[in-house]
Write a protein that holds these residues in place. Sequence first.
Motif, PDB file in Angstrom:
ATOM      1  N   UNK A  46       0.846  -1.196  -0.093  1.00  0.00           N
ATOM      2  CA  UNK A  46       0.132   0.057  -0.027  1.00  0.00           C
ATOM      3  C   UNK A  46       0.842   1.293   0.027  1.00  0.00           C
ATOM      4  N   UNK A  47       0.965   2.171  -0.937  1.00  0.00           N
ATOM      5  CA  UNK A  47       1.666   3.296  -1.127  1.00  0.00           C
ATOM      6  C   UNK A  47       1.014   4.716  -1.005  1.00  0.00           C
ATOM      7  N   UNK A  48       1.388   5.479  -0.316  1.00  0.00           N
ATOM      8  CA  UNK A  48       0.849   6.882  -0.518  1.00  0.00           C
ATOM      9  C   UNK A  48       2.061   7.782  -0.918  1.00  0.00           C
ATOM     10  N   UNK A  49       1.906   8.402  -1.969  1.00  0.00           N
ATOM     11  CA  UNK A  49       2.965   9.048  -2.804  1.00  0.00           C
ATOM     12  C   UNK A  49       2.796  10.651  -2.658  1.00  0.00           C
ATOM     13  N   UNK A  50       3.879  11.307  -2.875  1.00  0.00           N
ATOM     14  CA  UNK A  50       3.933  12.595  -3.069  1.00  0.00           C
ATOM     15  C   UNK A  50       3.007  13.556  -2.128  1.00  0.00           C
ATOM     16  N   UNK A  70       1.125  -4.255   9.216  1.00  0.00           N
ATOM     17  CA  UNK A  70       1.174  -2.994   9.802  1.00  0.00           C
ATOM     18  C   UNK A  70       0.211  -2.708  10.790  1.00  0.00           C
ATOM     19  N   UNK A  71       0.453  -2.239  11.963  1.00  0.00           N
ATOM     20  CA  UNK A  71      -0.442  -1.894  12.992  1.00  0.00           C
ATOM     21  C   UNK A  71      -0.206  -0.778  13.708  1.00  0.00           C
ATOM     22  N   UNK A  72      -1.267  -0.111  14.442  1.00  0.00           N
ATOM     23  CA  UNK A  72      -0.859   1.053  15.379  1.00  0.00           C
ATOM     24  C   UNK A  72       0.176   0.751  16.065  1.00  0.00           C
ATOM     25  N   UNK A  73       1.252   1.642  15.995  1.00  0.00           N
ATOM     26  CA  UNK A  73       2.475   1.660  17.146  1.00  0.00           C
ATOM     27  C   UNK A  73       3.484   1.065  16.299  1.00  0.00           C
ATOM     28  N   UNK A 100      11.085  -4.980   4.771  1.00  0.00           N
ATOM     29  CA  UNK A 100      10.686  -4.069   6.251  1.00  0.00           C
ATOM     30  C   UNK A 100       9.319  -3.859   6.391  1.00  0.00           C
ATOM     31  N   UNK A 101       8.469  -3.853   5.389  1.00  0.00           N
ATOM     32  CA  UNK A 101       7.065  -3.740   5.741  1.00  0.00           C
ATOM     33  C   UNK A 101       6.300  -4.945   5.945  1.00  0.00           C
ATOM     34  N   UNK A 107       7.353   2.344   5.986  1.00  0.00           N
ATOM     35  CA  UNK A 107       8.702   2.918   5.323  1.00  0.00           C
ATOM     36  C   UNK A 107       8.228   4.188   4.713  1.00  0.00           C
ATOM     37  N   UNK A 108       9.277   5.275   4.979  1.00  0.00           N
ATOM     38  CA  UNK A 108       8.810   6.579   4.405  1.00  0.00           C
ATOM     39  C   UNK A 108       9.992   6.845   3.599  1.00  0.00           C
ATOM     40  N   UNK A 109      10.061   7.310   2.309  1.00  0.00           N
ATOM     41  CA  UNK A 109      11.283   7.776   1.609  1.00  0.00           C
ATOM     42  C   UNK A 109      11.367   9.332   1.438  1.00  0.00           C
ATOM     43  N   UNK A 110      12.265   9.865   1.834  1.00  0.00           N
ATOM     44  CA  UNK A 110      12.347  11.369   1.870  1.00  0.00           C
ATOM     45  C   UNK A 110      12.872  12.190   0.704  1.00  0.00           C
TER      46      UNK A 110
END
Length: 292
Positions: A46-50, A70-73, A100-101, A107-110
């Motif tokens: 699941x990806x959220x971009x931009x 993925x869970x809260x926390x 990792x996911x 995972x956040x890519x900056x």
Amino acid sequence: MADKGLDLEYHYSPSRWSHRYSPDDVIDAHIKFMEDHTKTAKWCLEVETDICYGKTQNQKIDVYIDKKTNKKGSPIFAYLHGGYWQALSREDSGFLAPPLAQAGATIVTIGHDLAPTASMDEIVLQVKRALAFIFKLAKERQSSGIYLCGHSAGAHLAAMMLMSEFEEDDAFDCELIKGAVLISGIYDLRPLVTTYVNEPLKLTREDAWRFSPSNFINEIARMSQSREVILAVAEYDPPEYRRQTGEMEKSLRDKGVKTKYYDIPDTDHFNIVEKLHNANYTLTQVKYSSYY
Ligand SMILES: N[C@@H](CC(=O)c1ccccc1NC=O)C(=O)O
């Protein structure tokens, strides 16, 4: 060629030290690897971009999660790409997300603007802004903490963040940074000043030292006493990268920081980070055991 020991251009061109490909081919292969495997990551996660954290073109982050795990926390793994502050992007950095996911991390890519559009001052400021934004994300998601990962120039930026003071606001809580994985990084920028790397950056020698994590060992150590700092370098990284990584690790360890040092056999400057795509790779496993 004259004395290679004094040729900084050569010593700071990681592509010329690969044992796999020619300099041009190793960079082409690296870009293709990142593009292809980021595409796969976008397919299977699941990806959220931009997501914008600032006004300009590249002040954006992309977020990858596996809905099943993925869970809260869940911890946040924030990645800063390499490319000597003048190339590459967050958009092609999702290649490391799947294992990792799947282990439950977010995972956040900056992203950040690149030189020469942005100066080093501006790039460091943007990354700090991105991190403040990620702190808010971490609070919203009740994340157990943030692990900062950077490759090459990205490891430099990640190391700069380890000494950054954030504003005295609940959301800007640098204790959220639990550790860092600094991969094939550069921590003393002074040798770059006379090389091609500095053409778009235009750093003076004073600037280079002002932006060198090795100039701020006391500050990094003071802020990182309860963090874990992992430094990794490739067997076929340029000797200068190997020297800088070794010196940085020793300096931090001498000041009481919990460090780990990985000299990864049979890798070069490029596949040392590509291999994070594999769940059973040493550096992927390290994070699992020490962080999750
Ligand atoms: N011109 C450089 C390219 C380079 O250093 C690089 C390329 C991709 C990702 C990271 C890199 N290095 C530091 O950020 C070289 O010759 O290797």
